[in-house]
Design a protein around this motif. Sequence first.
Motif, PDB file in Angstrom:
ATOM      1  N   ARG A   1      -1.703   5.272  17.852  1.00 55.75           N
ATOM      2  CA  ARG A   1      -2.427   6.112  16.754  1.00 55.75           C
ATOM      3  C   ARG A   1      -2.766   7.159  16.594  1.00 55.75           C
ATOM      4  N   GLY A   2      -1.865   7.497  15.730  1.00 55.37           N
ATOM      5  CA  GLY A   2      -2.044   8.997  15.183  1.00 55.37           C
ATOM      6  C   GLY A   2      -1.030  10.073  15.709  1.00 55.37           C
ATOM      7  N   GLU A   3       0.546   9.279  16.577  1.00 53.75           N
ATOM      8  CA  GLU A   3       1.251   9.999  17.163  1.00 53.75           C
ATOM      9  C   GLU A   3       1.751  10.788  16.561  1.00 53.75           C
ATOM     10  N   TYR A   4       2.348  10.441  15.121  1.00 56.32           N
ATOM     11  CA  TYR A   4       2.821  10.971  14.081  1.00 56.32           C
ATOM     12  C   TYR A   4       2.433  10.630  12.494  1.00 56.32           C
ATOM     13  N   ALA A   5       2.375  12.039  12.253  1.00 57.27           N
ATOM     14  CA  ALA A   5       2.192  12.427  10.676  1.00 57.27           C
ATOM     15  C   ALA A   5       2.280  11.804   9.721  1.00 57.27           C
ATOM     16  N   PRO A   6       2.046  11.052   8.441  1.00 55.12           N
ATOM     17  CA  PRO A   6       3.000  10.285   7.686  1.00 55.12           C
ATOM     18  C   PRO A   6       4.509  11.554   7.190  1.00 55.12           C
ATOM     19  N   GLY A   7       4.924  10.296   6.562  1.00 52.15           N
ATOM     20  CA  GLY A   7       5.791  10.943   6.614  1.00 52.15           C
ATOM     21  C   GLY A   7       6.972  11.467   7.714  1.00 52.15           C
ATOM     22  N   GLU A   8       6.700  11.543   8.719  1.00 49.66           N
ATOM     23  CA  GLU A   8       7.151  12.293  10.017  1.00 49.66           C
ATOM     24  C   GLU A   8       8.859  10.776  11.133  1.00 49.66           C
ATOM     25  N   HIS A   9       7.982  10.236  11.087  1.00 51.05           N
ATOM     26  CA  HIS A   9       8.869   9.330  11.614  1.00 51.05           C
ATOM     27  C   HIS A   9       8.974   7.864  10.826  1.00 51.05           C
ATOM     28  N   TRP A  10      10.042   7.349  11.587  1.00 48.66           N
ATOM     29  CA  TRP A  10      10.173   6.098  10.404  1.00 48.66           C
ATOM     30  C   TRP A  10       9.582   5.110  12.176  1.00 48.66           C
ATOM     31  N   TYR A  11       9.319   3.906  11.085  1.00 51.72           N
ATOM     32  CA  TYR A  11       8.847   2.629  12.151  1.00 51.72           C
ATOM     33  C   TYR A  11       8.608   1.417  11.825  1.00 51.72           C
ATOM     34  N   TYR A  12       9.786   0.466  11.755  1.00 51.18           N
ATOM     35  CA  TYR A  12       9.500  -0.720  11.016  1.00 51.18           C
ATOM     36  C   TYR A  12       7.982  -1.944  10.545  1.00 51.18           C
ATOM     37  N   ASN A  13       7.174  -1.246  10.035  1.00 51.92           N
ATOM     38  CA  ASN A  13       5.786  -1.327   9.792  1.00 51.92           C
ATOM     39  C   ASN A  13       5.334  -2.759   8.808  1.00 51.92           C
ATOM     40  N   ASN A  14       4.969  -3.460   9.469  1.00 54.16           N
ATOM     41  CA  ASN A  14       4.705  -4.307   8.097  1.00 54.16           C
ATOM     42  C   ASN A  14       3.193  -3.811   7.282  1.00 54.16           C
ATOM     43  N   TRP A  15       2.094  -3.280   8.154  1.00 57.16           N
ATOM     44  CA  TRP A  15       1.005  -2.737   7.381  1.00 57.16           C
ATOM     45  C   TRP A  15       1.622  -2.049   6.111  1.00 57.16           C
ATOM     46  N   ASP A  16       2.982  -1.435   6.178  1.00 62.40           N
ATOM     47  CA  ASP A  16       3.604  -0.476   5.203  1.00 62.40           C
ATOM     48  C   ASP A  16       3.687  -1.186   4.058  1.00 62.40           C
ATOM     49  N   PHE A  17       4.663  -2.703   4.467  1.00 61.30           N
ATOM     50  CA  PHE A  17       5.435  -3.661   3.316  1.00 61.30           C
ATOM     51  C   PHE A  17       4.417  -4.184   2.867  1.00 61.30           C
ATOM     52  N   ASN A  18       2.732  -4.428   3.549  1.00 66.70           N
ATOM     53  CA  ASN A  18       1.944  -5.440   2.948  1.00 66.70           C
ATOM     54  C   ASN A  18       1.118  -4.779   2.209  1.00 66.70           C
ATOM     55  N   VAL A  19       0.711  -3.342   2.468  1.00 66.52           N
ATOM     56  CA  VAL A  19       0.103  -2.254   1.342  1.00 66.52           C
ATOM     57  C   VAL A  19       1.056  -1.962   0.015  1.00 66.52           C
ATOM     58  N   ALA A  20       1.818  -1.557   0.052  1.00 66.91           N
ATOM     59  CA  ALA A  20       3.139  -1.926  -0.688  1.00 66.91           C
ATOM     60  C   ALA A  20       2.453  -3.036  -1.772  1.00 66.91           C
ATOM     61  N   GLY A  21       2.413  -4.026  -1.156  1.00 69.18           N
ATOM     62  CA  GLY A  21       2.660  -5.205  -2.272  1.00 69.18           C
ATOM     63  C   GLY A  21       0.711  -5.548  -3.158  1.00 69.18           C
ATOM     64  N   HIS A  22      -0.158  -4.723  -1.944  1.00 68.03           N
ATOM     65  CA  HIS A  22      -1.292  -4.708  -2.439  1.00 68.03           C
ATOM     66  C   HIS A  22      -1.477  -3.212  -3.614  1.00 68.03           C
ATOM     67  N   ILE A  23      -0.969  -2.149  -3.146  1.00 68.03           N
ATOM     68  CA  ILE A  23      -0.782  -1.081  -4.359  1.00 68.03           C
ATOM     69  C   ILE A  23      -0.249  -1.953  -5.363  1.00 68.03           C
ATOM     70  N   PHE A  24       0.775  -2.733  -5.446  1.00 69.72           N
ATOM     71  CA  PHE A  24       1.392  -2.885  -7.003  1.00 69.72           C
ATOM     72  C   PHE A  24       0.248  -3.621  -7.051  1.00 69.72           C
ATOM     73  N   GLU A  25       0.025  -4.780  -6.809  1.00 70.50           N
ATOM     74  CA  GLU A  25      -1.110  -6.377  -7.232  1.00 70.50           C
ATOM     75  C   GLU A  25      -2.307  -4.995  -7.907  1.00 70.50           C
ATOM     76  N   ARG A  26      -2.827  -4.286  -6.992  1.00 74.06           N
ATOM     77  CA  ARG A  26      -4.144  -3.535  -7.999  1.00 74.06           C
ATOM     78  C   ARG A  26      -4.078  -2.099  -9.384  1.00 74.06           C
ATOM     79  N   THR A  27      -2.755  -1.611  -8.881  1.00 74.24           N
ATOM     80  CA  THR A  27      -2.258  -0.938 -10.122  1.00 74.24           C
ATOM     81  C   THR A  27      -1.342  -1.609 -11.876  1.00 74.24           C
ATOM     82  N   THR A  28      -0.807  -2.786 -11.206  1.00 75.30           N
ATOM     83  CA  THR A  28      -0.565  -2.856 -12.448  1.00 75.30           C
ATOM     84  C   THR A  28      -1.954  -4.368 -12.670  1.00 75.30           C
ATOM     85  N   GLY A  29      -3.093  -4.845 -12.592  1.00 75.31           N
ATOM     86  CA  GLY A  29      -3.525  -5.981 -12.111  1.00 75.31           C
ATOM     87  C   GLY A  29      -2.610  -6.919 -12.129  1.00 75.31           C
TER      88      GLY A  29
END
Length: 350
Positions: free
Chosen positions: A156-184
């Motif tokens: 945690r904290g090893e890389y800043a946002p946009g600095e390093h690619w890592y196959y991250n299910n946290w990101d993919f799950n949050v993408a779904g949350h953002i879709f639902e939150r912004t579209t209702g």
Amino acid sequence: MFQHLLAGAAALAISTSAFAQDRCEEYPLAPATDPAVLGFSETDIAGLNQLATDLDSTAMMIVRGGEVVVSHGETDRLIMVHSLRKSLMSGLMGIAVDAGAVRLDQTLEELGVDDLIGLSEEERSATVRDIITSMSGVYIPSAAETPQMRESRPERGEYAPGEHWYYNNWDFNVAGHIFERTTGRNYDSAFLRLFAEPLCMPDFDVFETHRQHAPGTMFSAYHMRLSARDVALFGQLYLQNGEWEGEQILSEDWVRESTGDYADTGWPGAWMGGYGFMWWKVPDEATSEEFGLPQDLYTGAGYGGQYVTVIPSLDMVIVNRMNTDIQGGPRMGGRDYTRVLQAAIRAARD
């Protein structure tokens, strides 16, 4: 168009199997009347069917010019999409972006996104673009995280946002949350309304969707089952730059941008070295030449052998599915799928 689609995506407690029977008289992708015109000889087709058999494929489809050249196995079987869900979510995110519901430069802080563990100020500065390119820099436990993901997760904290690619299910799950939150809209009913219905997916069933939760995080993984026939239609939509029967379901700009190459994954193989907005890319010209794959090829992929590949320069969509409900059953890894791609591409180029 996009605002209308979002407004109409109310939760529907029905199966599109019934919908398809009422509205969609025929599967939209017709069998090829003359495969030779599309570059596929009888020998090519026989060879591809034999390859599918040799690889124990549950279902395989090859579509060129909007016509089905190869249809092998149980193409109507609903199968868990696994991580192919990420490319499907990319499509949903595209509709939200096209509608102005969310911007790629919005940060997690602006969107009010936090997690149970509490995100740092730097982590909250990650943008939607960082999330959908798997470069958020947020390295905490997530739902549907595999042992391999946990072992390779940076500190945690090893890389800043946009600095390093890592196959991250946290990101993919949050993408779904953002879709639902912004579209209702719930992702399952939205997928039904925005993709399954207008594309006439014959097998999609909204009841065959579910969410996977995990301790320590508030964001769930979004899962669904699709058939090979359903997945082929989704790939064809992208091949047609988001247009379907005169309607622009996804903007051409989103299709082009989301399937670009934004990250060097460092992963080996022919088509997983580059990454777009939740799509895998051939990383460079050298790799393209080495493996004989067009550089404009892009792929959605999931555990066990769930694949859809779109090749705009060849006007072609390739789909493979493996029934992972069978414990210890056959699986198709990236090397074997590359063999499928190479065989189909050789036929199309000859």
